[in-house]
Design a protein around this motif. Structure first.
Motif, PDB file in Angstrom:
ATOM      1  N   SER A  77       0.873  -1.196  -0.114  1.00 21.11           N
ATOM      2  CA  SER A  77      -0.156  -0.045   0.064  1.00 21.11           C
ATOM      3  C   SER A  77       1.045   1.186   0.009  1.00 21.11           C
ATOM      4  O   SER A  77       1.863   1.301   0.694  1.00 21.11           O
ATOM      5  CB  SER A  77      -1.025   0.161   1.282  1.00 21.11           C
ATOM      6  N   THR A  78       0.417   2.272  -0.744  1.00 18.74           N
ATOM      7  CA  THR A  78       0.924   3.533  -1.095  1.00 18.74           C
ATOM      8  C   THR A  78       0.081   4.704  -0.723  1.00 18.74           C
ATOM      9  O   THR A  78      -1.035   4.370  -0.721  1.00 18.74           O
ATOM     10  CB  THR A  78       1.883   3.595  -2.205  1.00 18.74           C
ATOM     11  N   PHE A  79       0.516   5.852  -0.711  1.00  8.04           N
ATOM     12  CA  PHE A  79      -0.336   7.025  -0.764  1.00  8.04           C
ATOM     13  C   PHE A  79      -1.446   6.703  -1.875  1.00  8.04           C
ATOM     14  O   PHE A  79      -2.479   7.253  -1.619  1.00  8.04           O
ATOM     15  CB  PHE A  79       0.300   8.389  -0.967  1.00  8.04           C
ATOM     16  N   SER A  80      -0.939   6.481  -2.700  1.00  8.29           N
ATOM     17  CA  SER A  80      -1.882   6.176  -4.158  1.00  8.29           C
ATOM     18  C   SER A  80      -2.976   5.189  -3.834  1.00  8.29           C
ATOM     19  O   SER A  80      -4.028   5.024  -4.589  1.00  8.29           O
ATOM     20  CB  SER A  80      -1.200   5.746  -5.562  1.00  8.29           C
ATOM     21  N   ASP A  81      -3.062   4.543  -2.860  1.00  8.03           N
ATOM     22  CA  ASP A  81      -4.210   3.621  -2.353  1.00  8.03           C
ATOM     23  C   ASP A  81      -5.289   4.212  -1.713  1.00  8.03           C
ATOM     24  O   ASP A  81      -6.215   3.785  -1.325  1.00  8.03           O
ATOM     25  CB  ASP A  81      -3.535   2.329  -1.623  1.00  8.03           C
ATOM     26  N   VAL A  82      -4.954   5.476  -1.164  1.00  3.96           N
ATOM     27  CA  VAL A  82      -6.188   6.462  -0.865  1.00  3.96           C
ATOM     28  C   VAL A  82      -7.212   6.395  -1.991  1.00  3.96           C
ATOM     29  O   VAL A  82      -6.716   6.955  -2.710  1.00  3.96           O
ATOM     30  CB  VAL A  82      -5.610   7.751  -0.341  1.00  3.96           C
ATOM     31  N   PHE A 112      -9.642   8.108  -4.726  1.00  5.87           N
ATOM     32  CA  PHE A 112      -9.717   9.362  -4.904  1.00  5.87           C
ATOM     33  C   PHE A 112     -11.462   9.638  -5.527  1.00  5.87           C
ATOM     34  O   PHE A 112     -11.683   8.680  -6.063  1.00  5.87           O
ATOM     35  CB  PHE A 112      -8.749   9.685  -6.033  1.00  5.87           C
ATOM     36  N   THR A 113     -12.072  10.692  -4.876  1.00  7.02           N
ATOM     37  CA  THR A 113     -13.408  10.735  -5.447  1.00  7.02           C
ATOM     38  C   THR A 113     -13.273  11.721  -6.253  1.00  7.02           C
ATOM     39  O   THR A 113     -12.293  12.639  -6.548  1.00  7.02           O
ATOM     40  CB  THR A 113     -14.093  11.528  -4.296  1.00  7.02           C
ATOM     41  N   ASN A 114     -14.028  11.691  -7.189  1.00 10.36           N
ATOM     42  CA  ASN A 114     -14.093  12.561  -8.462  1.00 10.36           C
ATOM     43  C   ASN A 114     -12.743  12.777  -9.458  1.00 10.36           C
ATOM     44  O   ASN A 114     -12.338  13.521 -10.297  1.00 10.36           O
ATOM     45  CB  ASN A 114     -14.494  14.049  -8.344  1.00 10.36           C
ATOM     46  N   GLY A 115     -12.023  11.437  -9.088  1.00 12.44           N
ATOM     47  CA  GLY A 115     -10.671  11.542  -9.871  1.00 12.44           C
ATOM     48  C   GLY A 115      -9.382  12.247  -9.330  1.00 12.44           C
ATOM     49  O   GLY A 115      -8.648  11.771  -9.502  1.00 12.44           O
ATOM     50  N   THR A 116      -9.764  13.216  -8.425  1.00 14.56           N
ATOM     51  CA  THR A 116      -8.715  14.106  -7.976  1.00 14.56           C
ATOM     52  C   THR A 116      -8.772  14.465  -6.479  1.00 14.56           C
ATOM     53  O   THR A 116      -7.530  14.557  -5.796  1.00 14.56           O
ATOM     54  CB  THR A 116      -8.654  15.353  -8.610  1.00 14.56           C
ATOM     55  N   LEU A 117      -9.745  14.239  -5.677  1.00 17.35           N
ATOM     56  CA  LEU A 117      -9.972  14.772  -4.330  1.00 17.35           C
ATOM     57  C   LEU A 117      -9.630  13.347  -3.558  1.00 17.35           C
ATOM     58  O   LEU A 117     -10.503  12.399  -3.564  1.00 17.35           O
ATOM     59  CB  LEU A 117     -11.059  15.387  -3.938  1.00 17.35           C
ATOM     60  N   PRO A 118      -8.565  13.304  -2.680  1.00 19.52           N
ATOM     61  CA  PRO A 118      -8.445  12.220  -1.878  1.00 19.52           C
ATOM     62  C   PRO A 118      -9.409  11.992  -0.678  1.00 19.52           C
ATOM     63  O   PRO A 118      -9.859  13.043  -0.127  1.00 19.52           O
ATOM     64  CB  PRO A 118      -7.084  12.475  -1.290  1.00 19.52           C
ATOM     65  N   ASP A 119      -9.879  10.829  -0.471  1.00 21.23           N
ATOM     66  CA  ASP A 119     -10.919  10.772   0.699  1.00 21.23           C
ATOM     67  C   ASP A 119      -9.972   9.759   1.565  1.00 21.23           C
ATOM     68  O   ASP A 119      -9.767   8.632   1.731  1.00 21.23           O
ATOM     69  CB  ASP A 119     -12.045   9.821   0.127  1.00 21.23           C
ATOM     70  N   TYR A 120      -9.344  10.661   2.616  1.00 17.19           N
ATOM     71  CA  TYR A 120      -8.508   9.945   3.617  1.00 17.19           C
ATOM     72  C   TYR A 120      -9.358   8.947   4.517  1.00 17.19           C
ATOM     73  O   TYR A 120      -8.538   8.253   5.366  1.00 17.19           O
ATOM     74  CB  TYR A 120      -7.882  11.124   4.307  1.00 17.19           C
ATOM     75  N   THR A 121     -10.416   8.709   4.487  1.00 20.96           N
ATOM     76  CA  THR A 121     -11.158   7.756   5.287  1.00 20.96           C
ATOM     77  C   THR A 121     -11.492   6.567   4.750  1.00 20.96           C
ATOM     78  O   THR A 121     -11.927   5.643   5.263  1.00 20.96           O
ATOM     79  CB  THR A 121     -12.672   8.362   5.667  1.00 20.96           C
ATOM     80  N   LEU A 147      -9.585   3.463   1.637  1.00 24.90           N
ATOM     81  CA  LEU A 147      -8.507   2.862   1.006  1.00 24.90           C
ATOM     82  C   LEU A 147      -9.145   1.928  -0.451  1.00 24.90           C
ATOM     83  O   LEU A 147     -10.226   1.332  -0.088  1.00 24.90           O
ATOM     84  CB  LEU A 147      -7.792   2.203   1.859  1.00 24.90           C
ATOM     85  N   VAL A 148      -8.426   1.926  -1.312  1.00 26.53           N
ATOM     86  CA  VAL A 148      -8.828   1.184  -2.092  1.00 26.53           C
ATOM     87  C   VAL A 148      -7.726  -0.138  -2.229  1.00 26.53           C
ATOM     88  O   VAL A 148      -6.623   0.070  -1.935  1.00 26.53           O
ATOM     89  CB  VAL A 148      -9.032   1.621  -3.577  1.00 26.53           C
ATOM     90  N   THR A 149      -8.090  -1.269  -2.695  1.00 27.12           N
ATOM     91  CA  THR A 149      -7.201  -2.558  -2.769  1.00 27.12           C
ATOM     92  C   THR A 149      -7.508  -2.967  -4.146  1.00 27.12           C
ATOM     93  O   THR A 149      -8.382  -2.880  -4.729  1.00 27.12           O
ATOM     94  CB  THR A 149      -7.408  -3.379  -1.615  1.00 27.12           C
ATOM     95  N   GLY A 150      -6.634  -4.337  -4.451  1.00 29.47           N
ATOM     96  CA  GLY A 150      -6.785  -4.959  -5.541  1.00 29.47           C
ATOM     97  C   GLY A 150      -6.868  -4.091  -6.973  1.00 29.47           C
ATOM     98  O   GLY A 150      -6.114  -3.517  -7.204  1.00 29.47           O
ATOM     99  N   VAL A 151      -7.756  -4.728  -7.668  1.00 28.67           N
ATOM    100  CA  VAL A 151      -8.017  -4.404  -9.093  1.00 28.67           C
ATOM    101  C   VAL A 151      -8.260  -2.922  -9.051  1.00 28.67           C
ATOM    102  O   VAL A 151      -7.633  -1.947  -9.809  1.00 28.67           O
ATOM    103  CB  VAL A 151      -9.091  -4.886  -9.801  1.00 28.67           C
ATOM    104  N   GLU A 152      -9.039  -2.142  -8.004  1.00 28.97           N
ATOM    105  CA  GLU A 152      -9.359  -0.774  -7.905  1.00 28.97           C
ATOM    106  C   GLU A 152      -8.093   0.079  -7.605  1.00 28.97           C
ATOM    107  O   GLU A 152      -7.885   1.124  -8.082  1.00 28.97           O
ATOM    108  CB  GLU A 152     -10.306  -0.511  -7.055  1.00 28.97           C
ATOM    109  N   ALA A 153      -7.280  -0.313  -6.798  1.00 25.52           N
ATOM    110  CA  ALA A 153      -5.909   0.176  -6.312  1.00 25.52           C
ATOM    111  C   ALA A 153      -5.080   0.433  -7.328  1.00 25.52           C
ATOM    112  O   ALA A 153      -4.481   1.471  -7.795  1.00 25.52           O
ATOM    113  CB  ALA A 153      -5.359  -0.207  -5.139  1.00 25.52           C
ATOM    114  N   VAL A 154      -4.766  -0.568  -8.330  1.00 26.82           N
ATOM    115  CA  VAL A 154      -4.118  -0.825  -9.414  1.00 26.82           C
ATOM    116  C   VAL A 154      -4.505   0.286 -10.585  1.00 26.82           C
ATOM    117  O   VAL A 154      -3.914   0.954 -11.332  1.00 26.82           O
ATOM    118  CB  VAL A 154      -3.773  -2.049 -10.037  1.00 26.82           C
TER     119      VAL A 154
END
Length: 138
Positions: free
Chosen positions: A4-9, A11-20, A22-29
């Motif tokens: 997991s890295t920061f990019s696994d947070v 993102f809503t609307n493609g750009t805004l991070p939702d720090y609450t 995380l995404v994993t698996g296919v969605e994270a990649v």
């Protein structure tokens, strides 16, 4: 699967991070792929050489579809978590000046179809619209 890295947070609307969340698996990649492909050259302050020259490509008439296709394909293939590219196709609708790229890739033990569409190029749209769907599990 990469750690997991920061990019696994998420993102809503493609750009805004939702720090609450995380995404994993296919969605994270897929999120990592989207970030790498949608980054414009010079946009990232830490290294302005990163990113793709979308504005330059789209200022060219007709757009260099094969160059865009090759660059997007390389960027996807080099993303951590993408096992390999299985198939890729690019096309240009000359009437609407819409570039479409469809890539099937093996990601997180699944076959995923990624579609990039650059529509209304005449009106200055330099950010592709990206969708994905999981075709099957491996």
């Amino acid at each position: 699967m990469p750690a997991s890295t920061f990019s696994d947070v998420r993102f809503t609307n493609g750009t805004l991070p939702d720090y609450t969340s995380l995404v994993t698996g296919v969605e994270a990649v897929v999120q990592r792929v989207r970030f790498r492909v949608l980054l414009h050259e010079g946009e990232w302050f830490a290294d302005p050489r990163k990113g793709l020259p979308w504005k330059t490509w789209l200022a060219t008439k007709p757009p260099p579809v094969q160059i865009i296709h090759a660059a997007v394909k390389r960027r996807i293939a080099s993303t951590p978590g993408v096992e390999r590219i299985l198939r890729s196709v690019a096309s240009l609708d000359r009437e609407t000046r819409t570039v479409s790229i469809v890539i099937e890739a093996e990601i997180a033990r699944s076959v995923v179809e990624l579609e990039y569409v650059l529509a209304s190029i005449d009106y200055g749209n330099v950010s592709p619209y990206v969708t994905y769907r999981v075709l099957r599990a491996l």
